[in-house]
Design an enzyme around this catalytic site. Sequence first.
Site, PDB file in Angstrom:
ATOM      1  N   ASP A  60      51.535   4.513 -19.649  1.00 28.99           N
ATOM      2  CA  ASP A  60      52.576   5.528 -19.449  1.00 28.99           C
ATOM      3  C   ASP A  60      53.277   5.283 -18.116  1.00 28.99           C
ATOM      4  O   ASP A  60      53.044   5.987 -17.137  1.00 28.99           O
ATOM      5  CB  ASP A  60      51.887   6.903 -19.482  1.00 28.99           C
ATOM      6  CG  ASP A  60      52.845   8.067 -19.306  1.00 28.99           C
ATOM      7  OD1 ASP A  60      54.052   7.888 -19.517  1.00 28.99           O
ATOM      8  OD2 ASP A  60      52.355   9.173 -18.978  1.00 28.99           O
ATOM      9  N   LEU A  61      54.132   4.252 -18.082  1.00 31.17           N
ATOM     10  CA  LEU A  61      54.792   3.896 -16.821  1.00 31.17           C
ATOM     11  C   LEU A  61      56.272   4.293 -16.796  1.00 31.17           C
ATOM     12  O   LEU A  61      56.926   4.156 -15.768  1.00 31.17           O
ATOM     13  CB  LEU A  61      54.628   2.388 -16.550  1.00 31.17           C
ATOM     14  CG  LEU A  61      53.167   1.936 -16.398  1.00 31.17           C
ATOM     15  CD1 LEU A  61      53.085   0.426 -16.175  1.00 31.17           C
ATOM     16  CD2 LEU A  61      52.466   2.670 -15.260  1.00 31.17           C
ATOM     17  N   LYS A  62      56.808   4.748 -17.909  1.00 30.42           N
ATOM     18  CA  LYS A  62      58.166   5.317 -17.983  1.00 30.42           C
ATOM     19  C   LYS A  62      59.197   4.465 -17.239  1.00 30.42           C
ATOM     20  O   LYS A  62      59.860   4.919 -16.303  1.00 30.42           O
ATOM     21  CB  LYS A  62      58.193   6.733 -17.407  1.00 30.42           C
ATOM     22  CG  LYS A  62      57.256   7.719 -18.089  1.00 30.42           C
ATOM     23  CD  LYS A  62      57.459   9.134 -17.551  1.00 30.42           C
ATOM     24  CE  LYS A  62      56.544  10.148 -18.174  1.00 30.42           C
ATOM     25  NZ  LYS A  62      55.119  10.006 -17.763  1.00 30.42           N
ATOM     26  N   PHE A  63      59.378   3.226 -17.710  1.00 34.06           N
ATOM     27  CA  PHE A  63      60.330   2.336 -17.042  1.00 34.06           C
ATOM     28  C   PHE A  63      61.755   2.884 -17.147  1.00 34.06           C
ATOM     29  O   PHE A  63      62.166   3.411 -18.187  1.00 34.06           O
ATOM     30  CB  PHE A  63      60.281   0.944 -17.673  1.00 34.06           C
ATOM     31  CG  PHE A  63      58.965   0.235 -17.503  1.00 34.06           C
ATOM     32  CD1 PHE A  63      58.301   0.223 -16.285  1.00 34.06           C
ATOM     33  CD2 PHE A  63      58.385  -0.440 -18.571  1.00 34.06           C
ATOM     34  CE1 PHE A  63      57.091  -0.434 -16.122  1.00 34.06           C
ATOM     35  CE2 PHE A  63      57.180  -1.099 -18.421  1.00 34.06           C
ATOM     36  CZ  PHE A  63      56.532  -1.108 -17.199  1.00 34.06           C
ATOM     37  N   THR A  93      59.750  17.579 -19.087  1.00 32.34           N
ATOM     38  CA  THR A  93      59.563  19.027 -19.308  1.00 32.34           C
ATOM     39  C   THR A  93      59.481  19.794 -17.993  1.00 32.34           C
ATOM     40  O   THR A  93      59.496  21.021 -17.991  1.00 32.34           O
ATOM     41  CB  THR A  93      58.307  19.301 -20.148  1.00 32.34           C
ATOM     42  OG1 THR A  93      57.249  18.521 -19.628  1.00 32.34           O
ATOM     43  CG2 THR A  93      58.533  18.974 -21.592  1.00 32.34           C
ATOM     44  N   ARG A 150      42.670  17.294 -19.484  1.00 35.29           N
ATOM     45  CA  ARG A 150      41.579  18.097 -18.929  1.00 35.29           C
ATOM     46  C   ARG A 150      40.638  18.749 -19.931  1.00 35.29           C
ATOM     47  O   ARG A 150      39.430  18.825 -19.625  1.00 35.29           O
ATOM     48  CB  ARG A 150      42.164  19.121 -17.948  1.00 35.29           C
ATOM     49  CG  ARG A 150      42.674  18.442 -16.670  1.00 35.29           C
ATOM     50  CD  ARG A 150      43.660  19.302 -15.922  1.00 35.29           C
ATOM     51  NE  ARG A 150      44.933  19.391 -16.626  1.00 35.29           N
ATOM     52  CZ  ARG A 150      45.983  20.080 -16.185  1.00 35.29           C
ATOM     53  NH1 ARG A 150      45.903  20.738 -15.048  1.00 35.29           N
ATOM     54  NH2 ARG A 150      47.106  20.095 -16.873  1.00 35.29           N
TER      55      ARG A 150
HETATM   56  O1  C5P Z   1      45.283  17.711 -18.729  1.00 39.16           O
HETATM   57  P1  C5P Z   1      46.434  17.843 -19.693  1.00 39.16           P
HETATM   58  O2  C5P Z   1      45.972  17.934 -21.146  1.00 39.16           O
HETATM   59  O3  C5P Z   1      47.389  18.956 -19.324  1.00 39.16           O
HETATM   60  O4  C5P Z   1      47.213  16.459 -19.553  1.00 39.16           O
HETATM   61  C1  C5P Z   1      48.402  16.192 -20.263  1.00 39.16           C
HETATM   62  C2  C5P Z   1      48.909  14.801 -19.947  1.00 39.16           C
HETATM   63  O5  C5P Z   1      50.174  14.645 -20.573  1.00 39.16           O
HETATM   64  C3  C5P Z   1      49.117  14.525 -18.466  1.00 39.16           C
HETATM   65  O6  C5P Z   1      48.910  13.116 -18.272  1.00 39.16           O
HETATM   66  C4  C5P Z   1      50.565  14.879 -18.259  1.00 39.16           C
HETATM   67  O7  C5P Z   1      51.153  14.195 -17.188  1.00 39.16           O
HETATM   68  C5  C5P Z   1      51.180  14.412 -19.578  1.00 39.16           C
HETATM   69  N1  C5P Z   1      52.431  15.067 -19.930  1.00 39.16           N
HETATM   70  C6  C5P Z   1      52.548  16.437 -20.064  1.00 39.16           C
HETATM   71  N2  C5P Z   1      53.756  16.982 -20.400  1.00 39.16           N
HETATM   72  C7  C5P Z   1      54.811  16.205 -20.594  1.00 39.16           C
HETATM   73  C8  C5P Z   1      54.717  14.826 -20.478  1.00 39.16           C
HETATM   74  C9  C5P Z   1      53.482  14.282 -20.129  1.00 39.16           C
HETATM   75  O8  C5P Z   1      51.578  17.161 -19.904  1.00 39.16           O
HETATM   76  N3  C5P Z   1      55.940  16.747 -20.960  1.00 39.16           N
END
Ligand code: C5P
Length: 258
Positions: free
Chosen positions: A83-86, A147, A238
Amino acid sequence: MTAQTAHPTPSRASDRILVALDTPDIARAATLSRDLVGAVGGVKLGMEFFNRNGHDGVRQVVRASPDETPRGDATKQQRLFLDLKFHDIPNTVAGAVRSVMPLAPMILNVHAAGGHAMMKAAVDAANFEAEAMGIVRPLVIAVTVLTSLDEVDLNAVGQRGPASEQVVRLARLTQDSGLDGVVCSAREITAIRQECGPDFKLIVPGIRPAGAEIGDQKRVMTPDQAIHAGADYIVIGRPITGADDPVAAAQAIADSIN
Ligand code: C5P
């Protein structure tokens, strides 16, 4: 001939779970990753981890045991969502994609706001390298609107109109650029599915099992709701990584998807 994309939507519920390892700590990420082999469909490593630990760090996390060679038995490795979002000019993004292809990710991503030529350059580079390496091409997906940005933020950067319209517009542009799908929030699934059809991959974070701590997420869906709304993969951090027993937590989530 282009390399074949051989990452069809998985059939087992556990294969739809991508666990977000949001830590720069290699040992912690590697332990979680190894413990979760078979219990989830892959691990997500992002720029926090990659910028500290690079390719070697990623290899240590995805390999199934510390003794295995980096290119060991692929079936025993964790699949990787890198997930490096270039987001840069097309030539530079193509180079960045080529540079990560030795890690053979299942999924890699770019920002849709980089535009058609940039996205096409990314997918072309992934195709070319995959074919040269004799591996299946990663799913190349795009981030539409972060988001973390609300409509005031979007206005401030010159973007007018509702964020939801921008999300669908960028999803359409992503598809027209030859990419496989987008990362989207659960509440965007239905609109994007309608616009982009059944084969467009939707990868959805912001997922919480019923009764779990929401933390800093604002609008969440349960795993079952997200899959039934049309998510191909759900990204969960988490609720798995912070559980006393991450494997049991992942299994309970898979069991909750029917
Ligand atoms: O711990 P949790 O379930 O909230 O982690 C969600 C993962 O998805 C994290 O790596 C977060 O950066 C990523 N993410 C997100 N919402 C987005 C895009 C990515 O929670 N809109």
